[in-house]
Design a protein around this motif. Structure first.
Motif, PDB file in Angstrom:
ATOM      1  N   ASN A 198      59.009 -44.775   0.774  1.00 36.58           N
ATOM      2  CA  ASN A 198      57.498 -44.762   0.752  1.00 36.58           C
ATOM      3  C   ASN A 198      56.949 -45.297   1.998  1.00 36.58           C
ATOM      4  O   ASN A 198      56.146 -44.632   2.488  1.00 36.58           O
ATOM      5  CB  ASN A 198      57.029 -45.617  -0.282  1.00 36.58           C
ATOM      6  CG  ASN A 198      56.958 -44.757  -1.724  1.00 36.58           C
ATOM      7  OD1 ASN A 198      57.167 -43.843  -1.803  1.00 36.58           O
ATOM      8  ND2 ASN A 198      56.705 -46.012  -2.632  1.00 36.58           N
TER       9      ASN A 198
ATOM     10  N   ASP B 163      56.098 -53.033   5.972  1.00 35.92           N
ATOM     11  CA  ASP B 163      55.742 -52.125   7.062  1.00 35.92           C
ATOM     12  C   ASP B 163      54.432 -52.316   7.803  1.00 35.92           C
ATOM     13  O   ASP B 163      53.519 -52.848   6.969  1.00 35.92           O
ATOM     14  CB  ASP B 163      56.009 -50.638   6.663  1.00 35.92           C
ATOM     15  CG  ASP B 163      54.839 -50.349   5.649  1.00 35.92           C
ATOM     16  OD1 ASP B 163      53.761 -49.994   5.879  1.00 35.92           O
ATOM     17  OD2 ASP B 163      55.060 -50.037   4.258  1.00 35.92           O
TER      18      ASP B 163
ATOM     19  N   THR C  55      49.682 -41.403  -7.636  1.00 41.21           N
ATOM     20  CA  THR C  55      50.151 -41.199  -6.168  1.00 41.21           C
ATOM     21  C   THR C  55      48.898 -40.962  -5.368  1.00 41.21           C
ATOM     22  O   THR C  55      48.095 -40.703  -5.745  1.00 41.21           O
ATOM     23  CB  THR C  55      51.127 -39.903  -6.330  1.00 41.21           C
ATOM     24  OG1 THR C  55      51.420 -39.592  -5.052  1.00 41.21           O
ATOM     25  CG2 THR C  55      50.315 -38.617  -6.753  1.00 41.21           C
ATOM     26  N   GLY C  56      49.102 -41.069  -3.909  1.00 45.41           N
ATOM     27  CA  GLY C  56      48.286 -41.117  -3.070  1.00 45.41           C
ATOM     28  C   GLY C  56      48.442 -39.945  -2.261  1.00 45.41           C
ATOM     29  O   GLY C  56      47.994 -39.969  -1.034  1.00 45.41           O
ATOM     30  N   LYS C  57      49.657 -39.237  -2.496  1.00 45.41           N
ATOM     31  CA  LYS C  57      50.185 -38.043  -1.598  1.00 45.41           C
ATOM     32  C   LYS C  57      50.159 -36.765  -2.267  1.00 45.41           C
ATOM     33  O   LYS C  57      50.120 -36.504  -3.454  1.00 45.41           O
ATOM     34  CB  LYS C  57      51.743 -38.168  -1.628  1.00 45.41           C
ATOM     35  CG  LYS C  57      52.034 -39.261  -0.493  1.00 45.41           C
ATOM     36  CD  LYS C  57      53.563 -39.540  -0.511  1.00 45.41           C
ATOM     37  CE  LYS C  57      53.959 -41.031  -0.605  1.00 45.41           C
ATOM     38  NZ  LYS C  57      55.287 -41.204  -0.782  1.00 45.41           N
TER      39      LYS C  57
ATOM     40  N   THR D  69      54.923 -37.171  -6.935  1.00 45.31           N
ATOM     41  CA  THR D  69      55.085 -37.355  -8.334  1.00 45.31           C
ATOM     42  C   THR D  69      54.564 -38.699  -8.785  1.00 45.31           C
ATOM     43  O   THR D  69      54.443 -38.768 -10.063  1.00 45.31           O
ATOM     44  CB  THR D  69      56.515 -37.015  -8.839  1.00 45.31           C
ATOM     45  OG1 THR D  69      57.396 -37.781  -8.175  1.00 45.31           O
ATOM     46  CG2 THR D  69      56.722 -35.675  -8.762  1.00 45.31           C
TER      47      THR D  69
ATOM     48  N   LEU E 237      56.296 -41.213  -8.968  1.00 46.64           N
ATOM     49  CA  LEU E 237      57.291 -41.837 -10.069  1.00 46.64           C
ATOM     50  C   LEU E 237      58.035 -43.061  -9.260  1.00 46.64           C
ATOM     51  O   LEU E 237      58.789 -43.954  -9.934  1.00 46.64           O
ATOM     52  CB  LEU E 237      58.194 -41.109 -10.850  1.00 46.64           C
ATOM     53  CG  LEU E 237      57.549 -39.993 -11.590  1.00 46.64           C
ATOM     54  CD1 LEU E 237      58.357 -38.949 -11.908  1.00 46.64           C
ATOM     55  CD2 LEU E 237      57.169 -40.642 -12.911  1.00 46.64           C
TER      56      LEU E 237
END
Ligand SMILES: Nc1ncnc2c1ncn2[C@@H]1O[C@H](COP(=O)(O)OP(=O)(O)OP(=O)(O)O)[C@@H](O)[C@H]1O
Ligand SMILES: [Mg+2]
Length: 350
Positions: A250, A288, A307-309, A313, A315
């Motif tokens: 991530n 990060d 999710t922010g993408k 998914t 998960l």
């Protein structure tokens, strides 16, 4: 009272509650010693400076604050994250509008959210996450059985079809059923109970580092800061590897092509995890300097399917939490723009 005009200030100076006085430009006009202590910054460095310059991150809605000041109203936000000199603090903030010397000012009271409240919130949150996870798992399980029947029937049909061109359709059914099955398998999580063995946490982290580095753009570096005194302990190495991998991936995905990911380990003594007290635990931090977790999903980050993408998914973190749970551990996250930190505690001794 008129004979003691200095009295209010003396009173404020002796309060245990942190008090900060701001003008509409967020410039600090006064701080009491309790506020200096809470912020960890001296009055000399605070006075005359804008709050936005002084703190690296403040989750308080400043637009709302300004709007409230305009109409002379106050408000309370009972969970504000404040980052000063790289340290995040969780505080409750009450703002009151005051009018002094023809100037509209904001009187801000800050209270540290106490440990007990945090723990009870954490237990409640964890219970909610478990409930959400069970719901999704139950659903996944119910989907899995008919899906097998569907796929099997499509295969039989394929064999019986008289025309080759019709097989395109059964092919679609089978491919889509497989896709759904992959999703369902991820939702269900690891099926077999892991075989626990005494293992070293750093060798797990190193494996994760090697795996991720293979797919990393050259501008992203992984730094290591390991505490070699962490003893080997009972774990399921594959499961922990999966959990760390989900988190590190991530971070890499969030960063684009520049940045750094830090893997840091320490030992902690006397820690409470999900209401149980442990004498010794390993602390693993994955940090990060990417853009931070989108604000909209911060509160539900560990829920499945959040999710922010585009195309995510949602998960990865739910699975990571599940695996950490199976190790009786705890996972938490703090994030602001430019800094995201996942911290995992794994108990070593009761
Ligand atoms: N280090 C990070 N920096 C910024 N955002 C993050 C970070 N880690 C997680 N996120 C955000 O949290 C969301 C949830 O993460 P999670 O791993 O659960 O799902 P996903 O990555 O979207 O999908 P999946 O892992 O299932 O492929 C991500 O979509 C991303 O928006
Ligand atoms: Mg992910």
């Amino acid at each position: 009272m008129d004979s003691r005009p200095d009295l209010p200030k003396t009173l404020l100076d002796n309060l245990l509650t942190a008090v900060v006085l701001l003008d509409t430009n967020m410039v600090v006009h006064y701080v009491n010693p309790a506020a200096e202590q809470l912020l960890g910054v001296s009055a000399r460095r605070l006075l005359g400076h804008s709050l936005e310059q002084l703190v690296e991150y403040l989750s308080l809605d400043l637009e709302r604050l300004r709007a409230c000041l305009k109409i002379g109203q106050g408000f309370t936000d009972n969970e504000v994250t404040l980052v000063v000199e790289g340290e995040a603090k969780l505080v409750e903030v009450s703002v009151m509008a005051v009018f002094e010397n023809h100037e509209q000012l904001a009187l801000m009271e800050l209270r540290k959210i106490d440990q007990q409240k945090r723990i009870s919130q954490e237990i409640q949150q964890h219970a909610q996450q478990l409930a959400a996870r069970d719901l999704v798992r139950g659903l996944a399980h119910e989907i899995k059985n008919p899906l097998g029947g569907l796929r099997g029937a499509a295969q039989l049909l394929e064999k019986a079809l008289p025309e080759e061109s019709l097989k395109e359709y059964t092919g679609i059914i089978i491919a889509q059923a497989d896709r759904l099955r992959n999703l369902v398998d991820r939702l269900l999580g690891p099926q077999r109970p892991g075989r626990h063995q005494v293992h070293n946490v750093h060798s797990v982290l190193e494996q994760v580092r090697r795996l991720v580095e293979l797919e990393l753009p050259p501008g992203i570096k992984i730094e290591r800061d390991y505490d070699p005194s962490i003893p080997d302990f009972e774990m399921e190495p594959d499961q922990l590897q999966q959990a760390f991998l989900n988190i590190v991936r991530n971070a890499a995905e969030a960063m684009g092509d520049q940045g750094s990911i830090r893997l840091k380990t320490r030992t902690v003594f006397q820690i409470t995890i999900h209401g149980k007290r442990y004498r010794l635990a390993a602390e693993i931090r994955i940090i990060d300097n990417g853009p931070g977790i989108p604000e909209a999903i911060r509160d539900t980050l560990f829920y499945p399917m959040v999710t922010g993408k585009e195309g995510g998914t949602g998960l990865g973190l739910s699975i990571a939490q599940n695996l950490i749970d199976q190790h009786k551990g705890r996972i938490e996250c703090v994030s602001w723009p430019g800094h995201t930190e996942f911290c995992i505690y794994l108990p070593l001794r009761k």
